[in-house]
Design a protein around this motif. Structure first.
Motif, PDB file in Angstrom:
ATOM      1  N   SER A   1       0.833  -1.199   0.000  1.00 51.50           N
ATOM      2  CA  SER A   1       0.000   0.000   0.000  1.00 51.50           C
ATOM      3  C   SER A   1       0.868   1.249   0.000  1.00 51.50           C
ATOM      4  O   SER A   1       0.527   2.248  -0.637  1.00 51.50           O
ATOM      5  CB  SER A   1      -0.966   0.009   1.182  1.00 51.50           C
ATOM      6  OG  SER A   1      -0.271   0.079   2.401  1.00 51.50           O
ATOM      7  N   ARG A   2       1.992   1.196   0.657  1.00 47.89           N
ATOM      8  CA  ARG A   2       2.920   2.330   0.660  1.00 47.89           C
ATOM      9  C   ARG A   2       3.518   2.518  -0.742  1.00 47.89           C
ATOM     10  O   ARG A   2       3.629   3.642  -1.230  1.00 47.89           O
ATOM     11  CB  ARG A   2       4.024   2.102   1.677  1.00 47.89           C
ATOM     12  CG  ARG A   2       4.920   3.285   1.847  1.00 47.89           C
ATOM     13  CD  ARG A   2       5.876   3.076   2.972  1.00 47.89           C
ATOM     14  NE  ARG A   2       6.616   4.298   3.178  1.00 47.89           N
ATOM     15  CZ  ARG A   2       7.494   4.471   4.113  1.00 47.89           C
ATOM     16  NH1 ARG A   2       7.740   3.508   4.965  1.00 47.89           N
ATOM     17  NH2 ARG A   2       8.130   5.609   4.222  1.00 47.89           N
ATOM     18  N   GLU A   3       3.898   1.413  -1.379  1.00 46.96           N
ATOM     19  CA  GLU A   3       4.429   1.487  -2.746  1.00 46.96           C
ATOM     20  C   GLU A   3       3.376   2.046  -3.699  1.00 46.96           C
ATOM     21  O   GLU A   3       3.692   2.864  -4.563  1.00 46.96           O
ATOM     22  CB  GLU A   3       4.869   0.106  -3.219  1.00 46.96           C
ATOM     23  CG  GLU A   3       6.134  -0.394  -2.563  1.00 46.96           C
ATOM     24  CD  GLU A   3       6.454  -1.837  -2.941  1.00 46.96           C
ATOM     25  OE1 GLU A   3       5.816  -2.381  -3.874  1.00 46.96           O
ATOM     26  OE2 GLU A   3       7.322  -2.423  -2.297  1.00 46.96           O
ATOM     27  N   ALA A   4       2.136   1.617  -3.539  1.00 45.42           N
ATOM     28  CA  ALA A   4       1.057   2.107  -4.400  1.00 45.42           C
ATOM     29  C   ALA A   4       0.865   3.610  -4.215  1.00 45.42           C
ATOM     30  O   ALA A   4       0.659   4.341  -5.188  1.00 45.42           O
ATOM     31  CB  ALA A   4      -0.238   1.355  -4.105  1.00 45.42           C
TER      32      ALA A   4
ATOM     33  N   LYS B   1       1.633   9.115  -6.423  1.00 47.29           N
ATOM     34  CA  LYS B   1       2.207  10.456  -6.321  1.00 47.29           C
ATOM     35  C   LYS B   1       3.178  10.724  -7.467  1.00 47.29           C
ATOM     36  O   LYS B   1       3.169  11.809  -8.057  1.00 47.29           O
ATOM     37  CB  LYS B   1       2.912  10.631  -4.974  1.00 47.29           C
ATOM     38  CG  LYS B   1       1.948  10.672  -3.820  1.00 47.29           C
ATOM     39  CD  LYS B   1       2.667  10.714  -2.493  1.00 47.29           C
ATOM     40  CE  LYS B   1       1.669  10.652  -1.352  1.00 47.29           C
ATOM     41  NZ  LYS B   1       2.332  10.616  -0.051  1.00 47.29           N
ATOM     42  N   LEU B   2       3.986   9.740  -7.799  1.00 45.11           N
ATOM     43  CA  LEU B   2       4.920   9.895  -8.901  1.00 45.11           C
ATOM     44  C   LEU B   2       4.174  10.091 -10.215  1.00 45.11           C
ATOM     45  O   LEU B   2       4.545  10.941 -11.032  1.00 45.11           O
ATOM     46  CB  LEU B   2       5.853   8.690  -8.994  1.00 45.11           C
ATOM     47  CG  LEU B   2       6.906   8.730 -10.090  1.00 45.11           C
ATOM     48  CD1 LEU B   2       7.787   9.963  -9.959  1.00 45.11           C
ATOM     49  CD2 LEU B   2       7.756   7.476 -10.037  1.00 45.11           C
ATOM     50  N   ASP B   3       3.098   9.332 -10.409  1.00 44.21           N
ATOM     51  CA  ASP B   3       2.283   9.502 -11.618  1.00 44.21           C
ATOM     52  C   ASP B   3       1.709  10.908 -11.697  1.00 44.21           C
ATOM     53  O   ASP B   3       1.687  11.525 -12.766  1.00 44.21           O
ATOM     54  CB  ASP B   3       1.146   8.481 -11.656  1.00 44.21           C
ATOM     55  CG  ASP B   3       1.625   7.067 -11.950  1.00 44.21           C
ATOM     56  OD1 ASP B   3       2.754   6.921 -12.464  1.00 44.21           O
ATOM     57  OD2 ASP B   3       0.876   6.116 -11.658  1.00 44.21           O
TER      58      ASP B   3
ATOM     59  N   ALA C   1       9.242  -3.075 -14.597  1.00 40.59           N
ATOM     60  CA  ALA C   1       7.941  -3.100 -13.935  1.00 40.59           C
ATOM     61  C   ALA C   1       7.535  -4.534 -13.607  1.00 40.59           C
ATOM     62  O   ALA C   1       7.985  -5.485 -14.243  1.00 40.59           O
ATOM     63  CB  ALA C   1       6.892  -2.456 -14.838  1.00 40.59           C
ATOM     64  N   SER C   2       6.665  -4.653 -12.615  1.00 35.33           N
ATOM     65  CA  SER C   2       6.106  -5.966 -12.290  1.00 35.33           C
ATOM     66  C   SER C   2       5.142  -6.375 -13.392  1.00 35.33           C
ATOM     67  O   SER C   2       4.765  -5.557 -14.237  1.00 35.33           O
ATOM     68  CB  SER C   2       5.363  -5.909 -10.949  1.00 35.33           C
ATOM     69  OG  SER C   2       4.156  -5.178 -11.093  1.00 35.33           O
ATOM     70  N   LEU C   3       4.710  -7.611 -13.351  1.00 35.85           N
ATOM     71  CA  LEU C   3       3.774  -8.096 -14.358  1.00 35.85           C
ATOM     72  C   LEU C   3       2.472  -7.294 -14.326  1.00 35.85           C
ATOM     73  O   LEU C   3       1.963  -6.867 -15.365  1.00 35.85           O
ATOM     74  CB  LEU C   3       3.492  -9.583 -14.154  1.00 35.85           C
ATOM     75  CG  LEU C   3       2.524 -10.238 -15.130  1.00 35.85           C
ATOM     76  CD1 LEU C   3       3.012 -10.090 -16.562  1.00 35.85           C
ATOM     77  CD2 LEU C   3       2.336 -11.709 -14.777  1.00 35.85           C
ATOM     78  N   ALA C   4       1.950  -7.064 -13.140  1.00 36.57           N
ATOM     79  CA  ALA C   4       0.694  -6.310 -13.014  1.00 36.57           C
ATOM     80  C   ALA C   4       0.860  -4.868 -13.497  1.00 36.57           C
ATOM     81  O   ALA C   4      -0.009  -4.337 -14.203  1.00 36.57           O
ATOM     82  CB  ALA C   4       0.209  -6.335 -11.575  1.00 36.57           C
ATOM     83  N   GLU C   5       1.977  -4.246 -13.138  1.00 37.18           N
ATOM     84  CA  GLU C   5       2.236  -2.868 -13.572  1.00 37.18           C
ATOM     85  C   GLU C   5       2.379  -2.789 -15.090  1.00 37.18           C
ATOM     86  O   GLU C   5       1.840  -1.886 -15.730  1.00 37.18           O
ATOM     87  CB  GLU C   5       3.507  -2.328 -12.912  1.00 37.18           C
ATOM     88  CG  GLU C   5       3.394  -2.158 -11.421  1.00 37.18           C
ATOM     89  CD  GLU C   5       4.754  -1.940 -10.751  1.00 37.18           C
ATOM     90  OE1 GLU C   5       4.765  -1.373  -9.652  1.00 37.18           O
ATOM     91  OE2 GLU C   5       5.782  -2.350 -11.319  1.00 37.18           O
ATOM     92  N   ALA C   6       3.108  -3.750 -15.645  1.00 36.80           N
ATOM     93  CA  ALA C   6       3.324  -3.755 -17.095  1.00 36.80           C
ATOM     94  C   ALA C   6       2.016  -3.999 -17.831  1.00 36.80           C
ATOM     95  O   ALA C   6       1.732  -3.347 -18.834  1.00 36.80           O
ATOM     96  CB  ALA C   6       4.348  -4.818 -17.472  1.00 36.80           C
ATOM     97  N   LYS C   7       1.194  -4.906 -17.329  1.00 35.36           N
ATOM     98  CA  LYS C   7      -0.090  -5.185 -17.963  1.00 35.36           C
ATOM     99  C   LYS C   7      -0.958  -3.933 -17.959  1.00 35.36           C
ATOM    100  O   LYS C   7      -1.536  -3.554 -18.975  1.00 35.36           O
ATOM    101  CB  LYS C   7      -0.803  -6.326 -17.243  1.00 35.36           C
ATOM    102  CG  LYS C   7      -2.144  -6.691 -17.852  1.00 35.36           C
ATOM    103  CD  LYS C   7      -2.789  -7.836 -17.076  1.00 35.36           C
ATOM    104  CE  LYS C   7      -4.117  -8.247 -17.660  1.00 35.36           C
ATOM    105  NZ  LYS C   7      -5.171  -7.283 -17.458  1.00 35.36           N
TER     106      LYS C   7
END
Length: 93
Positions: free
Chosen positions: A25-28, A33-35, A75-81
């Motif tokens: 949740s912290r990473e998200a 914020k970065l986005d 990126a992770s698989l979910a992020e890349a997808k």
């Protein structure tokens, strides 16, 4: 003895799951914020314009596009997808 060992394993599992959920949740939150900052500054994801990602995507090879995106960005698989699907929507594919 077995009951104590089982209880210790359950406590350890609960601790690990709670630690992971806090980290994710912290990473998200950091990613959101970065986005926002990138969007505010008009910075686009460099992989979004990559011919290595767009080529397979335009040929209907979404899995290949995701693979290339992951290789280029880490990126992770979910992020890349999610990113490749967003690229497809932005490009009208």
């Amino acid at each position: 003895m077995e009951i104590l060992l089982s209880a210790a394993l359950v406590i350890l599992a609960v601790f690990l799951v709670s630690t992971r959920s806090r980290s994710s949740s912290r990473e998200a939150a950091i990613e959101r914020k970065l986005d926002l900052v990138m969007r505010h500054l008009g910075i686009e994801d460099p992989a979004a314009d990559s011919p290595d990602v767009l080529g397979p995507l335009m040929q209907g090879q979404k899995i290949q596009a995701i693979k290339v995106y992951r290789e280029q960005t880490g990126a992770s698989l979910a992020e890349a997808k999610a990113a490749v699907e967003q690229i497809a929507r932005n490009k009208g594919l």
